[in-house]
Design a protein around this motif. Sequence first.
Motif, PDB file in Angstrom:
ATOM      1  N   ALA A  68       0.838  -1.190   0.000  1.00  0.00           N
ATOM      2  CA  ALA A  68       0.000   0.000   0.000  1.00  0.00           C
ATOM      3  C   ALA A  68       0.879   1.249   0.000  1.00  0.00           C
ATOM      4  CB  ALA A  68      -0.918  -0.004   1.217  1.00  0.00           C
ATOM      5  N   GLN A  87      -2.689   1.049  -5.634  1.00  0.00           N
ATOM      6  CA  GLN A  87      -2.064   0.766  -4.342  1.00  0.00           C
ATOM      7  C   GLN A  87      -2.166   1.949  -3.375  1.00  0.00           C
ATOM      8  OE1 GLN A  87       1.396  -1.376  -6.890  1.00  0.00           O
ATOM      9  NE2 GLN A  87       2.012  -0.928  -4.781  1.00  0.00           N
ATOM     10  N   THR A  91      -3.322   4.390  -0.686  1.00  0.00           N
ATOM     11  CA  THR A  91      -4.204   4.264   0.476  1.00  0.00           C
ATOM     12  C   THR A  91      -4.096   5.545   1.298  1.00  0.00           C
ATOM     13  OG1 THR A  91      -3.815   1.878   0.566  1.00  0.00           O
ATOM     14  CG2 THR A  91      -4.724   2.916   2.538  1.00  0.00           C
TER      15      THR A  91
END
Length: 351
Positions: free
Chosen positions: A211, A283, A285
């Motif tokens: 992430a 990816q 976050t």
Amino acid sequence: MATWLVTGGAGFIGGNFVREAVARGVKVVNLDLLTYAGNLNTLASLQGDSNHVFVQGDIGDRDLVSRLLAEHQPEAVVNFAAESHVDRSIDGPGAFIQTNVVGTLGLLEAARDYWKALPDGRREGFRFLHVSTDEVYGTLGETGKFSETTPYAPNSPYSASKAASDHLVRAFHHTYGLPTLTTNCSNNYGPYHFPEKLIPLVIAKALAGEALPVYGDGKQVRDWLFVSDHCEAIRTVLANGRVGETYNVGGNAERQNIEVVRAICALLDQRRPRADGQPRESQITHVADRPGHDRRYAIDASKLKDELGWEPKHTFEQGIAFTVDWYLDNQDWVRGVLDGSYRLERIGTAA
């Protein structure tokens, strides 16, 4: 041959500065305590070069600094040594006060005493250049830029400690006459950047399939400065800056953090696509924002351009592409940091 005492020269900006200075024929005495962010692998290309003398030690060690000054007789001290990560300053501000304030005071005292003892011809040419940050000015709204006359308003323990060190440098010039120069720079990026900072962190996590954490909405704005441009600015100020003055150094490249992350993702998708073909933006976050997170920084570097003729040579697009390519081509250096093995390279030398 010029000789400079450079402190913090195994860190990110300092390491780039040292490598470039030695390549230009300067003898560098490089003093670095080798805390977690100091990395001798950054200086590997200088191993065996007689124009690079590395010394492991603390800028606050008056006896050591005084001995180095007396032995090597430098024409300048360039101070990069600092604890510099905002998140770490929030978790443990004491180390920042010790290095950035107490350490800078010790370095200034040693430099003052050395300078005062120089013969007349050399005393006039000596310089103490202190490298600082735009974070001392606090935060901006949607418009405006930091100039050299912007009031200080630091908002984190890190920026408060740097503000204190800036004030000490100013005081040593006005009280003792020490020929000082100060530079306040915007966010640097480029090769050899420790992977806790945004750009190298995103590159490493993106390649690992992890992430990509973005604080809050990601719309915090920073002025991004390619590290080689910053090094050139410092050399320019050191050579021609007016004694006692401060010069802001910026990259003319304001970007939101989320824009920076997306740019890195796009470059990696071109150069190292994911096996599943998915874009790396997937990816990203968003995480809880940092306490006291400054919303926007922007530098007015017109004084440096108007007085000394410096301006950045790299656009953000050029610099970020070069940076991503460097990290892709230097994964051994990155792995050495991520697995901690770079710390095993640490040595102490007596100069």
